[in-house]
Design a protein around this motif. Sequence first.
Motif, PDB file in Angstrom:
ATOM      1  N   ARG A  50      16.716  29.214   3.907  1.00  9.25           N
ATOM      2  CA  ARG A  50      15.398  28.886   3.323  1.00  9.25           C
ATOM      3  C   ARG A  50      14.672  30.140   2.842  1.00  9.25           C
ATOM      4  NH1 ARG A  50      14.532  23.777   3.427  1.00  9.25           N
ATOM      5  NH2 ARG A  50      15.441  22.539   5.097  1.00  9.25           N
ATOM      6  N   LYS A  51      14.900  31.250   3.526  1.00  9.18           N
ATOM      7  CA  LYS A  51      14.231  32.504   3.134  1.00  9.18           C
ATOM      8  C   LYS A  51      14.627  32.913   1.711  1.00  9.18           C
ATOM      9  CE  LYS A  51      13.887  34.368   7.824  1.00  9.18           C
ATOM     10  NZ  LYS A  51      14.370  35.401   8.759  1.00  9.18           N
ATOM     11  N   ILE A  52      15.856  32.596   1.303  1.00 10.26           N
ATOM     12  CA  ILE A  52      16.315  32.939  -0.054  1.00 10.26           C
ATOM     13  C   ILE A  52      15.491  32.177  -1.093  1.00 10.26           C
ATOM     14  CG2 ILE A  52      18.216  32.791  -1.698  1.00 10.26           C
ATOM     15  CD1 ILE A  52      20.171  32.992   0.627  1.00 10.26           C
ATOM     16  N   PHE A  53      15.298  30.883  -0.840  1.00  7.41           N
ATOM     17  CA  PHE A  53      14.555  30.058  -1.801  1.00  7.41           C
ATOM     18  C   PHE A  53      13.118  30.556  -1.941  1.00  7.41           C
ATOM     19  CE2 PHE A  53      18.161  27.383  -0.940  1.00  7.41           C
ATOM     20  CZ  PHE A  53      18.379  26.698  -2.128  1.00  7.41           C
ATOM     21  N   VAL A  54      12.535  30.983  -0.809  1.00  6.16           N
ATOM     22  CA  VAL A  54      11.165  31.503  -0.835  1.00  6.16           C
ATOM     23  C   VAL A  54      11.139  32.824  -1.608  1.00  6.16           C
ATOM     24  CG1 VAL A  54       9.262  32.382   0.582  1.00  6.16           C
ATOM     25  CG2 VAL A  54      10.552  30.358   1.329  1.00  6.16           C
ATOM     26  N   GLY A  57      11.732  32.118  -5.317  1.00 11.95           N
ATOM     27  CA  GLY A  57      10.971  31.069  -5.960  1.00 11.95           C
ATOM     28  C   GLY A  57      11.928  30.082  -6.625  1.00 11.95           C
ATOM     29  N   ARG A  58      13.064  29.849  -5.929  1.00 12.01           N
ATOM     30  CA  ARG A  58      14.120  29.000  -6.500  1.00 12.01           C
ATOM     31  C   ARG A  58      13.882  27.539  -6.144  1.00 12.01           C
ATOM     32  NH1 ARG A  58      19.855  30.169  -7.818  1.00 12.01           N
ATOM     33  NH2 ARG A  58      21.190  28.420  -7.265  1.00 12.01           N
ATOM     34  N   ALA A  59      14.135  26.643  -7.106  1.00 12.34           N
ATOM     35  CA  ALA A  59      13.972  25.206  -6.871  1.00 12.34           C
ATOM     36  C   ALA A  59      14.994  24.740  -5.833  1.00 12.34           C
ATOM     37  CB  ALA A  59      14.167  24.439  -8.175  1.00 12.34           C
ATOM     38  N   GLY A  60      14.551  23.889  -4.922  1.00 11.74           N
ATOM     39  CA  GLY A  60      15.400  23.407  -3.825  1.00 11.74           C
ATOM     40  C   GLY A  60      16.543  22.529  -4.280  1.00 11.74           C
ATOM     41  N   ASP A  61      16.492  22.046  -5.533  1.00 14.38           N
ATOM     42  CA  ASP A  61      17.575  21.175  -6.009  1.00 14.38           C
ATOM     43  C   ASP A  61      18.671  21.950  -6.734  1.00 14.38           C
ATOM     44  OD1 ASP A  61      16.259  21.870  -8.309  1.00 14.38           O
ATOM     45  OD2 ASP A  61      15.863  19.816  -8.974  1.00 14.38           O
ATOM     46  N   ASN A  62      18.620  23.288  -6.642  1.00 13.65           N
ATOM     47  CA  ASN A  62      19.641  24.128  -7.277  1.00 13.65           C
ATOM     48  C   ASN A  62      20.542  24.713  -6.183  1.00 13.65           C
ATOM     49  OD1 ASN A  62      21.067  25.737  -9.022  1.00 13.65           O
ATOM     50  ND2 ASN A  62      19.321  26.957  -9.712  1.00 13.65           N
ATOM     51  N   PRO A  63      21.775  24.191  -6.034  1.00 13.49           N
ATOM     52  CA  PRO A  63      22.616  24.604  -4.900  1.00 13.49           C
ATOM     53  C   PRO A  63      23.054  26.067  -4.961  1.00 13.49           C
ATOM     54  CG  PRO A  63      23.884  23.285  -6.451  1.00 13.49           C
ATOM     55  CD  PRO A  63      22.469  23.242  -6.928  1.00 13.49           C
ATOM     56  N   LEU A  64      23.330  26.641  -3.801  1.00 12.06           N
ATOM     57  CA  LEU A  64      23.761  28.039  -3.710  1.00 12.06           C
ATOM     58  C   LEU A  64      25.272  28.129  -3.601  1.00 12.06           C
ATOM     59  CD1 LEU A  64      21.248  29.396  -1.016  1.00 12.06           C
ATOM     60  CD2 LEU A  64      20.976  29.320  -3.508  1.00 12.06           C
ATOM     61  N   ILE A  65      25.817  29.244  -4.065  1.00  7.04           N
ATOM     62  CA  ILE A  65      27.248  29.497  -3.909  1.00  7.04           C
ATOM     63  C   ILE A  65      27.483  30.175  -2.558  1.00  7.04           C
ATOM     64  CG2 ILE A  65      29.201  30.836  -4.813  1.00  7.04           C
ATOM     65  CD1 ILE A  65      27.910  30.395  -7.640  1.00  7.04           C
ATOM     66  N   ILE A 141      28.508  33.727   3.511  1.00  6.31           N
ATOM     67  CA  ILE A 141      27.163  34.131   3.067  1.00  6.31           C
ATOM     68  C   ILE A 141      26.766  33.348   1.811  1.00  6.31           C
ATOM     69  CG2 ILE A 141      25.788  36.055   2.159  1.00  6.31           C
ATOM     70  CD1 ILE A 141      27.221  37.933   4.038  1.00  6.31           C
ATOM     71  N   ALA A 142      25.679  32.576   1.934  1.00  8.72           N
ATOM     72  CA  ALA A 142      25.134  31.854   0.774  1.00  8.72           C
ATOM     73  C   ALA A 142      24.302  32.839  -0.025  1.00  8.72           C
ATOM     74  CB  ALA A 142      24.259  30.692   1.249  1.00  8.72           C
ATOM     75  N   ALA A 143      24.607  32.944  -1.328  1.00 10.96           N
ATOM     76  CA  ALA A 143      23.887  33.935  -2.122  1.00 10.96           C
ATOM     77  C   ALA A 143      23.788  33.543  -3.588  1.00 10.96           C
ATOM     78  CB  ALA A 143      24.580  35.294  -2.013  1.00 10.96           C
ATOM     79  N   PRO A 144      22.574  33.372  -4.073  1.00  9.61           N
ATOM     80  CA  PRO A 144      22.390  33.247  -5.514  1.00  9.61           C
ATOM     81  C   PRO A 144      22.222  34.640  -6.114  1.00  9.61           C
ATOM     82  CG  PRO A 144      20.305  32.861  -4.425  1.00  9.61           C
ATOM     83  CD  PRO A 144      21.309  33.212  -3.353  1.00  9.61           C
ATOM     84  N   SER A 145      22.105  34.699  -7.430  1.00  6.60           N
ATOM     85  CA  SER A 145      21.873  35.996  -8.067  1.00  6.60           C
ATOM     86  C   SER A 145      20.532  36.569  -7.615  1.00  6.60           C
ATOM     87  CB  SER A 145      21.915  35.839  -9.572  1.00  6.60           C
ATOM     88  OG  SER A 145      21.107  34.753  -9.974  1.00  6.60           O
ATOM     89  N   ALA A 146      20.503  37.890  -7.473  1.00  6.46           N
ATOM     90  CA  ALA A 146      19.294  38.561  -6.967  1.00  6.46           C
ATOM     91  C   ALA A 146      18.329  38.821  -8.118  1.00  6.46           C
ATOM     92  CB  ALA A 146      19.669  39.866  -6.276  1.00  6.46           C
ATOM     93  N   ASN A 147      17.431  37.893  -8.299  1.00 10.85           N
ATOM     94  CA  ASN A 147      16.371  38.029  -9.295  1.00 10.85           C
ATOM     95  C   ASN A 147      15.350  36.943  -8.975  1.00 10.85           C
ATOM     96  OD1 ASN A 147      18.571  36.179 -10.168  1.00 10.85           O
ATOM     97  ND2 ASN A 147      17.110  35.645 -11.733  1.00 10.85           N
TER      98      ASN A 147
END
Length: 213
Positions: A50-54, A57-65, A141-147
């Motif tokens: 959850r800390k990643i989404f915060v 500012g990522r939408a919760g309906d966009n899954p992480l890799i 490790i769940a990780a989206p792009s860092a931006n």
Amino acid sequence: MAKYSNQKNKINYEEIEEAANEIKKGNIVLFPTETVYGIGANALDEKAVRKIFVAKGRAGDNPLIVHVSSIEMVENIVKEISHLEQKLIENFWPGPLTIIFGRKSSKIIPNVVTANLDTVGIRMPSNKIAKALIERANVPIAAPSANISGKPSGTKVEDIIDELENKVSYILDGGFVDIGLESTVVRVNKDEINILRPGKITKSQLEKMRSKS
Ligand code: AMP
Ligand code: MG
């Protein structure tokens, strides 16, 4: 303020270990992969993810890799690995290919990672720092792009540090990433490979896998 580790010229495994400990504690870490920088958390820890989404500012309906360092990690997460999926793994991992699998149970990979889907996107990065981080954390490790969502993905720490340094616990700076283009996302359906998001691995590279046995 995040702890900063310069890994540009020489990999410092002691500091990667420190960053891995932050992952184990449920904190988030900025790290390089061969595609773009990632902002990662223990994929098995709902609160950490959850800390990643915060932060983004990522939408919760966009899954992480979910990023892994071994096939055992994949087997723990997915229902099954088909023959064609196995071929993709053998040919493109470690590397910039994300494969969408059926998810074993929401008790292993929580819903927050997959945006409630019963599938999970998995990739094994080839970047040495990413690999060492996952191995030492000993969890996927769940990780989206860092931006920040909507802004371009980071290919060097200088591009993203201002917006993210107060939001992560540790920064592993590996200099410029090699590819600068996101992973190709695919879903295998029997003998078909559907590209859900174009990326570094091309359609013709993937098509070759269908005929190879
Ligand atoms: P990124 O924004 O680079 O972290 O990439 C995440 C992208 O991977 C999502 O926006 C989806 O396009 C794709 N993805 C991840 N998990 C899944 C999934 N379970 N099903 C379909 N697409 C997924
Ligand atoms: Mg992204």
